[in-house]
Every structure is written in structure tokens, then in C-alpha cells.
Design an enzyme around this catalytic site. Sequence first.
Site, PDB file in Angstrom:
ATOM      1  N   ALA A 171      57.184  39.756  48.293  1.00  0.00           N
ATOM      2  CA  ALA A 171      57.400  38.317  48.376  1.00  0.00           C
ATOM      3  C   ALA A 171      57.710  37.740  47.018  1.00  0.00           C
ATOM      4  O   ALA A 171      57.288  38.268  45.997  1.00  0.00           O
ATOM      5  CB  ALA A 171      56.147  37.649  48.932  1.00  0.00           C
TER       6      ALA A 171
ATOM      7  N   CYS B 176      69.389  48.202  37.636  1.00  0.00           N
ATOM      8  CA  CYS B 176      70.108  49.093  38.553  1.00  0.00           C
ATOM      9  C   CYS B 176      70.472  48.449  39.892  1.00  0.00           C
ATOM     10  O   CYS B 176      71.617  48.548  40.331  1.00  0.00           O
ATOM     11  CB  CYS B 176      69.310  50.367  38.788  1.00  0.00           C
ATOM     12  SG  CYS B 176      69.156  51.361  37.300  1.00  0.00           S
TER      13      CYS B 176
ATOM     14  N   GLY C  69      64.814  42.176  40.694  1.00  0.00           N
ATOM     15  CA  GLY C  69      65.365  42.139  39.354  1.00  0.00           C
ATOM     16  C   GLY C  69      65.624  43.545  38.886  1.00  0.00           C
ATOM     17  O   GLY C  69      65.695  44.469  39.680  1.00  0.00           O
TER      18      GLY C  69
END
Length: 186
Positions: A6, A14, A11
Site C-alpha cells: 500500500a 529497474c 520506486g
Amino acid sequence: PAFLGAGLGYGEYCLPKDIVTLERVADRLGYDFGLLREASRINEEALDAIAAKVADAVWNLEGKRVALLGLAFKAGTDDVRGAPALALAERLTDQGAVVVAFDPVAGEAARARHPALEIAADPYAAVAGAAAVVVCTEWPEFLDLDFPRLAALMADAVLVDARNHLDASAVRAAGFAYTPTGGLAG
């Protein structure tokens, strides 16, 4: 699964790079891969939603100190490439907030990428005088914070848990107005 928790969105370097690569391959093959565009859009909306929760909780961000706990894209690393916390810091700063942050490992890496971001020596220094604190990374160290002490140091005891990481009842018992992410009350 760690990428799908959640909150603040995914981020790191890759996964976003892979999504862009897959979109380009799909375009070259003439395939409209709308699902990938939608994943990127939803990820951006997750950041906007947390920024809005902070703004709603403090009414006006102009000149208010907001503390971010956690800067790395995930706990256990100092990697801040594509870290949602840094994108959130930019959004809050753009709305007039004074953002200060603490991360147990990634503070120097964050400072290298964003020299203007104030990095505190510890979580208590980060929240001192803050109108709100946002938990951005699921560091286990944050589970053991002295929440009554944190609340006492703040101008307003507002905590936005952007990862649903904390024990909501313990945070509320310490005097915080606690805002979880999504529909979970914690």
C-alpha cells in the site's frame, strides 16, 4: 510482493525502466499496451494522494514543516533512485512546505541527489516543530519509535502512514491524528 504494498507507489530504478522498455517494444510491434501506461499513471496518482492527505491534514502547506521518515525506495537499502519519498518531497516543497527527512541508511544518498533537502540526524530531530510526519519507507526501526515523544516534539501531532507500516492504535494512543493509506485503518 514488496513492490506492491500500500501507499506511496513503486520506486527504484529497474521497475520503472522496465515499464518504459516494454512500452517501447509494444509500440514498435504495433501493440497498444495500455495496461503499462495505466500502471505508471496509478503510481503517480499514489504520490498525489499522499501529498493531498498531508495537505488536507494540515490545511495549508505554505511555510509548514513536514517530516518524512524513510527516503530509500524500500527498507534495507540506501538506494534512492526513483524513490517515491523524494518525489513526495518535491511535491510538498512545490506546495510551499519546508521538508526535512530522516532515513536510517539513505540520508547521504538522498542528499547527493537532492542537495536542498534537509536531512536530520534522527527521527526526533526530523519531526521537531513539524506540522505533520509521513512514514515513507517501511524501516523496522520506525516500529520502535517513542510515539509520545514524537507527538510532543511536533507543532501538530499529525501522522500520515504512507505504507500502513505502523500500529495505528499505538500511534493514536500517543496522541496523533493518524491517517493510513487506502481504506485500511491499521
